[in-house]
Write an enzyme that holds these catalytic residues in place. Structure first.
Site, PDB file in Angstrom:
ATOM      1  N   ASP A 119      -3.910   2.577  -5.234  1.00 56.07           N
ATOM      2  CA  ASP A 119      -2.543   2.532  -4.701  1.00 56.07           C
ATOM      3  C   ASP A 119      -2.260   1.273  -3.875  1.00 56.07           C
ATOM      4  O   ASP A 119      -1.412   1.284  -2.999  1.00 56.07           O
ATOM      5  CB  ASP A 119      -2.256   3.791  -3.871  1.00 56.07           C
ATOM      6  CG  ASP A 119      -2.979   3.771  -2.530  1.00 56.07           C
ATOM      7  OD1 ASP A 119      -4.015   3.097  -2.428  1.00 56.07           O
ATOM      8  OD2 ASP A 119      -2.495   4.419  -1.584  1.00 56.07           O
ATOM      9  N   GLU A 120      -2.985   0.206  -4.137  1.00 55.34           N
ATOM     10  CA  GLU A 120      -2.778  -1.033  -3.363  1.00 55.34           C
ATOM     11  C   GLU A 120      -2.658  -2.234  -4.300  1.00 55.34           C
ATOM     12  O   GLU A 120      -3.397  -2.313  -5.288  1.00 55.34           O
ATOM     13  CB  GLU A 120      -3.984  -1.322  -2.475  1.00 55.34           C
ATOM     14  CG  GLU A 120      -4.179  -0.402  -1.313  1.00 55.34           C
ATOM     15  CD  GLU A 120      -5.545  -0.648  -0.705  1.00 55.34           C
ATOM     16  OE1 GLU A 120      -5.597  -1.195   0.398  1.00 55.34           O
ATOM     17  OE2 GLU A 120      -6.547  -0.313  -1.341  1.00 55.34           O
ATOM     18  N   ASP A 176       0.855  -1.193   0.000  1.00 54.23           N
ATOM     19  CA  ASP A 176       0.000   0.000   0.000  1.00 54.23           C
ATOM     20  C   ASP A 176       0.890   1.242   0.000  1.00 54.23           C
ATOM     21  O   ASP A 176       1.767   1.390   0.865  1.00 54.23           O
ATOM     22  CB  ASP A 176      -0.874  -0.040   1.275  1.00 54.23           C
ATOM     23  CG  ASP A 176      -1.872   1.113   1.328  1.00 54.23           C
ATOM     24  OD1 ASP A 176      -2.067   1.775   0.300  1.00 54.23           O
ATOM     25  OD2 ASP A 176      -2.435   1.341   2.420  1.00 54.23           O
ATOM     26  N   MET A 177       0.699   2.126  -0.972  1.00 58.60           N
ATOM     27  CA  MET A 177       1.518   3.335  -1.040  1.00 58.60           C
ATOM     28  C   MET A 177       1.198   4.244   0.147  1.00 58.60           C
ATOM     29  O   MET A 177       0.064   4.280   0.626  1.00 58.60           O
ATOM     30  CB  MET A 177       1.258   4.100  -2.350  1.00 58.60           C
ATOM     31  CG  MET A 177       1.362   3.256  -3.600  1.00 58.60           C
ATOM     32  SD  MET A 177       2.825   2.227  -3.681  1.00 58.60           S
ATOM     33  CE  MET A 177       4.090   3.454  -3.903  1.00 58.60           C
ATOM     34  N   ARG A 234       0.351  14.943   9.461  1.00 60.16           N
ATOM     35  CA  ARG A 234      -0.399  14.130  10.433  1.00 60.16           C
ATOM     36  C   ARG A 234       0.182  14.318  11.823  1.00 60.16           C
ATOM     37  O   ARG A 234      -0.552  14.353  12.815  1.00 60.16           O
ATOM     38  CB  ARG A 234      -0.363  12.647  10.060  1.00 60.16           C
ATOM     39  CG  ARG A 234      -1.178  12.341   8.818  1.00 60.16           C
ATOM     40  CD  ARG A 234      -1.196  10.856   8.516  1.00 60.16           C
ATOM     41  NE  ARG A 234      -1.430  10.634   7.091  1.00 60.16           N
ATOM     42  CZ  ARG A 234      -1.742   9.476   6.550  1.00 60.16           C
ATOM     43  NH1 ARG A 234      -1.874   8.402   7.299  1.00 60.16           N
ATOM     44  NH2 ARG A 234      -1.932   9.345   5.249  1.00 60.16           N
ATOM     45  N   TYR A 263      -1.551  10.419  -2.839  1.00 61.73           N
ATOM     46  CA  TYR A 263      -1.695  11.634  -3.665  1.00 61.73           C
ATOM     47  C   TYR A 263      -0.647  12.683  -3.272  1.00 61.73           C
ATOM     48  O   TYR A 263      -0.150  13.426  -4.112  1.00 61.73           O
ATOM     49  CB  TYR A 263      -3.095  12.239  -3.523  1.00 61.73           C
ATOM     50  CG  TYR A 263      -4.220  11.445  -4.168  1.00 61.73           C
ATOM     51  CD1 TYR A 263      -4.031  10.147  -4.634  1.00 61.73           C
ATOM     52  CD2 TYR A 263      -5.490  12.002  -4.320  1.00 61.73           C
ATOM     53  CE1 TYR A 263      -5.067   9.429  -5.215  1.00 61.73           C
ATOM     54  CE2 TYR A 263      -6.529  11.295  -4.911  1.00 61.73           C
ATOM     55  CZ  TYR A 263      -6.309  10.005  -5.346  1.00 61.73           C
ATOM     56  OH  TYR A 263      -7.344   9.303  -5.919  1.00 61.73           O
TER      57      TYR A 263
HETATM   58  N1  DCP Z   1      -8.468   9.073  -1.352  1.00 61.31           N
HETATM   59  C1  DCP Z   1      -9.486   9.946  -1.624  1.00 61.31           C
HETATM   60  N2  DCP Z   1     -10.578  10.019  -0.816  1.00 61.31           N
HETATM   61  C2  DCP Z   1     -10.677   9.240   0.260  1.00 61.31           C
HETATM   62  C3  DCP Z   1      -9.649   8.328   0.547  1.00 61.31           C
HETATM   63  C4  DCP Z   1      -8.541   8.278  -0.273  1.00 61.31           C
HETATM   64  O1  DCP Z   1      -9.407  10.650  -2.612  1.00 61.31           O
HETATM   65  N3  DCP Z   1     -11.723   9.332   1.053  1.00 61.31           N
HETATM   66  C5  DCP Z   1      -7.295   9.053  -2.238  1.00 61.31           C
HETATM   67  C6  DCP Z   1      -6.192   9.896  -1.680  1.00 61.31           C
HETATM   68  C7  DCP Z   1      -5.210   8.927  -1.151  1.00 61.31           C
HETATM   69  C8  DCP Z   1      -5.419   7.721  -2.020  1.00 61.31           C
HETATM   70  O2  DCP Z   1      -6.786   7.741  -2.370  1.00 61.31           O
HETATM   71  O3  DCP Z   1      -3.873   9.421  -1.228  1.00 61.31           O
HETATM   72  C9  DCP Z   1      -5.087   6.417  -1.324  1.00 61.31           C
HETATM   73  O4  DCP Z   1      -5.902   6.293  -0.173  1.00 61.31           O
HETATM   74  P1  DCP Z   1      -5.412   5.612   1.153  1.00 61.31           P
HETATM   75  O5  DCP Z   1      -6.603   5.312   1.981  1.00 61.31           O
HETATM   76  O6  DCP Z   1      -4.469   4.497   0.840  1.00 61.31           O
HETATM   77  O7  DCP Z   1      -4.643   6.767   1.943  1.00 61.31           O
HETATM   78  P2  DCP Z   1      -3.233   7.402   1.688  1.00 61.31           P
HETATM   79  O8  DCP Z   1      -2.422   6.647   0.696  1.00 61.31           O
HETATM   80  O9  DCP Z   1      -3.399   8.867   1.416  1.00 61.31           O
HETATM   81  O10 DCP Z   1      -2.571   7.326   3.116  1.00 61.31           O
HETATM   82  P3  DCP Z   1      -2.010   6.056   3.879  1.00 61.31           P
HETATM   83  O11 DCP Z   1      -0.538   6.252   3.936  1.00 61.31           O
HETATM   84  O12 DCP Z   1      -2.640   6.137   5.223  1.00 61.31           O
HETATM   85  O13 DCP Z   1      -2.408   4.813   3.121  1.00 61.31           O
END
Ligand code: DCP
Length: 677
Positions: free
Chosen positions: A123-124, A18-19, A60, A23
């Site tokens: 991203d997974e 998982d990245m 965060r 974004y």
């Molecule tokens: N995303 C979005 N709206 C949401 C959740 C996520 O547009 N309600 C988008 C932005 C994130 C991407 O999808 O960057 C991937 O979501 P993740 O839940 O994997 O969260 P992140 O990658 O941002 O953070 P983490 O490091 O916690 O996985």
């Protein structure tokens, strides 16, 4: 409902990659000066600085959360850098992020070599590394290695305490190299080394860091990587040894379990008093089956024991495409013309993605689905869901726009009840639309070597001007339709999450049974549809069109007077009268026409008849009249279907699928349906 699958008996090594704050990383790669700074990606709108959709780990640690708006984030962390999501067609344009996600999946799948790789969301990725781990165990087991990479030694092994400071890495090394470990954990030890190397390579090649979970089966990997990597992110990996499974499940809140976040989880809580996955252990399989049916009951019994036979699917491409938008509060849509405007925008975006999927991956989708969320003024039945509707997907942006609008009207008719808006005191009952989305699913590969038909699809990208087509009047009288060829889907199952107040991009990742779906939702700066200019669509390729023309011309020289298939379909679709038809009447009804939705207009029934008659003549070609060289290029299945269409005066079949939902039609007839405007 979840379905239990038998667990394979062999030990497996499954990783979930998982990245981190994806974004944000994409934006930081574009603007490297943002690296290391508290940063968030925001969908800008005027209200309180827009909604945060991704937050860097630096932000965060200052207390910034994804649920915040831009202004709140600034208050919590004054130095935060807010980067806006690009906007196109009045809504969030996520293409940059999607491309970056595809890039990552590409790199991971190459690195995983023989292992199966499944794209789980933007991203997974899941990886089945069993073969690689087994090879390592056979050829170069960890205990035989001179050194183990630092990244692997930083792994979190659930159940192992990290309080020993520097000795911790030694403990990890010992765990990986244990000679007396059971085979499953030995394989996991190899998985730790493989995944650590893979993550380093992903960082090197894409500049994106990622976290990973490694476990014996997909369910455990899914469960614990999501859970544990959330605690140990960014850029770390977490391993779930066999012995740690039961303890973790026993304390895992039931709603955190995949597929139990919704109604089923709530029912377990309220009806059976279950709080954690471990609480499920007190119920027998029979008891769970009595409550939830045989399959779901068995599935629940299995997950309480960490059992899952779910396989990693070898799939790098999304299972569906979607485009959506919310219209919260005062921005709710209240007229058909506004709904049509936005459906046109969403359909354009959807078609852009379908076109690039076709071009890049040679895949076509066959079902179009419309979802919406709504409420009614003076609503006595405020919980009534706006129904979702599907129909066979026709290629061509204008066709998708037309079908999406027809689906919407069919759904609206059902939503408002058989007699349309009811008078409430002095006022008429009206509707408000707070979310709209269109999606394309049932995506399949088209057989290789079908270049003509691909070019045909690619030439179907003309976009009519909204203003030219003329919007129907506001608040039309919705009449019950005699026959609808659209299918209905339970909106509770299929409607993507659409926040009522806050505006975020929602992303629904796939679960066991549901399709992959990206939904981009953004609050528009200006929700009005005053500007209805026609938009240029980028994928129309002059070169490709010329190629077809040349091919046809050459063939025609050989077979003078012989129309090619492409000519026939072009004529059929582009008949000027058909294009000139506009929806002027406010009464819209759905009629079944060769298996597709169409809108009929009161004023033009005679014109319609004329058009239908002419089309019938156009379908009257014989197979022998068709340019054989073009025909031969089509896949065999399509050739066979075309033969049946091309018999004199034979109409294509009604297109109603045997299943009755119209969506499972295997026919390609719907790709060639003409525009009704
Ligand atoms: N995303 C979005 N709206 C949401 C959740 C996520 O547009 N309600 C988008 C932005 C994130 C991407 O999808 O960057 C991937 O979501 P993740 O839940 O994997 O969260 P992140 O990658 O941002 O953070 P983490 O490091 O916690 O996985």
């Amino acid at each position: 409902m979840p379905v239990a699958r038998p667990e394979t008996s062999d030990a497996r090594v499954i990783a979930h990659v998982d990245m981190d704050c994806f974004y944000v990383q994409v934006e930081q790669r574009k603007q490297p000066e943002l690296r290391g700074l508290p940063t968030a990606v925001v969908q800008y709108n005027e209200w309180q600085g827009g909604a945060l959709i991704a937050v860097s780990y630096e932000a965060r640690s200052c207390g910034v959360k994804r649920s915040m708006r831009g202004e709140e984030a600034k208050a919590a962390c004054p130095e935060i850098q807010l980067v806006q999501v690009p906007v196109a067609r009045g809504k969030a344009d996520l293409n940059t992020y999607r491309s970056a996600g595809s890039e990552v999946v590409g790199v991971v799948s190459i690195l995983a070599q023989s292992g199966k790789c499944e794209r789980a969301s933007i991203d997974e990725v899941y990886l089945d590394l069993t073969d690689a781990a087994e090879s390592m165990l056979a050829d170069a087991p960890p205990e035989s290695l001179e050194s183990i990479d630092e990244e692997a030694l930083k792994s979190h092994i659930l159940g192992m305490s990290r309080e020993d400071g520097d000795d911790f890495k030694e403990s990890v090394r010992d765990w990986i190299c244990r000679k007396d470990a059971d085979r499953r954990d030995k394989l996991l030890g190899c998985g730790i080394i493989i995944v650590a190397e893979l993550r380093k390579q992903v960082l090197k090649e894409t500049e994106f860091s990622c976290s990973a979970g490694i476990a014996h089966n997909k369910a455990r990997s899914y469960l614990f990587s999501k859970l544990a990597s959330g605690m140990n992110k960014p850029a770390q990996q977490t391993v779930v040894p066999y012995a740690a499974v039961q303890e973790l499940l026993s304390s895992l809140p039931i709603k955190k379990m995949k597929q139990l976040g919704g109604k089923l989880g709530t029912s377990l809580q309220t009806d059976l008093g279950i709080d954690t996955v471990g609480d499920l252990l007190q119920f027998s399989e029979t008891k769970l089956q009595e409550h939830y049916g045989i399959n779901t009951g068995t599935w629940l019994w299995n997950i309480a024991r960490g059992i899952s036979g779910e396989e990693v699917q070898g799939r790098l491409l999304p299972k569906s495409h979607g485009s959506g938008k919310t219209f919260p509060g005062p921005r709710a849509l209240r007229s058909l013309s506004n709904v049509q405007h936005w459906l046109n925008q969403l359909s354009e975006e959807l078609y852009e993605r379908l076109s690039s999927d076709l071009e890049q991956n040679k895949r076509i989708a066959s079902t179009l689905t419309l979802h919406a969320s709504a409420f009614r003024s003076k609503d006595s039945d405020s919980h009534k869901k706006f129904p979702s509707k599907s129909c066979p997907l026709r290629y061509g942006v204008a066709k998708i726009q037309e079908d999406a609008f027809n689906l919407f009207q069919a759904a609206l008719r059902e939503y408002m009840g058989p007699f349309g808006p009811k008078p409430q005191g002095n006022k008429k009952e009206t509707w408000r639309i707070t979310g709209l989305s269109v999606s394309a699913s049932k995506i399949v590969d088209i057989p290789s070597g079908t270049s003509s038909i691909m070019r045909y699809f690619q030439s179907q990208t003309t976009i009519p001007s909204c203003s030219a087509s003329g919007f129907p009047q506001e608040h039309v009288a919705v009449t019950p339709s005699a026959s609808e060829s659209c299918s209905e889907q339970k909106s509770a199952e299929t409607l993507p999450a659409m926040p009522e107040e806050d505006i975020t991009v929602t992303y629904t990742s796939p679960d066991l049974d549901n399709s992959y779906r990206d939904i981009d939702i953004v609050l528009e700066k200006d929700a009005s549809c005053q500007s209805n200019e026609a938009k240029e669509f980028p994928t129309q390729s002059g070169t490709q069109t010329k190629t077809i023309g040349r091919k046809i011309n050459n063939s025609k020289e050989k077979n003078r007077g012989m129309p090619s298939i492409v000519d026939i379909f072009k004529n059929y679709n582009a008949s000027p009268q058909a294009k000139e038809e506009t929806q002027e009447d406010s009464t819209v009804s759905l009629t079944s026409n060769r298996g597709n939705l169409s809108s009929s207009t009161n004023h033009s029934s005679e014109v319609n008849q004329e058009v239908e008659d002419r089309r019938d003549t156009e379908w009257g070609y014989k197979v022998g009249e068709i340019d054989q060289s073009v025909f031969d290029e089509l896949p065999y299945e399509i050739q066979r279907e075309l033969r049946s269409f091309l018999r004199p005066n034979k109409r294509p079949n009604s297109g109603k699928s045997k299943s009755g939902d119209g969506s499972a039609s295997s026919s390609i007839a719907h790709y060639f349906q003409p525009l009704k405007r």
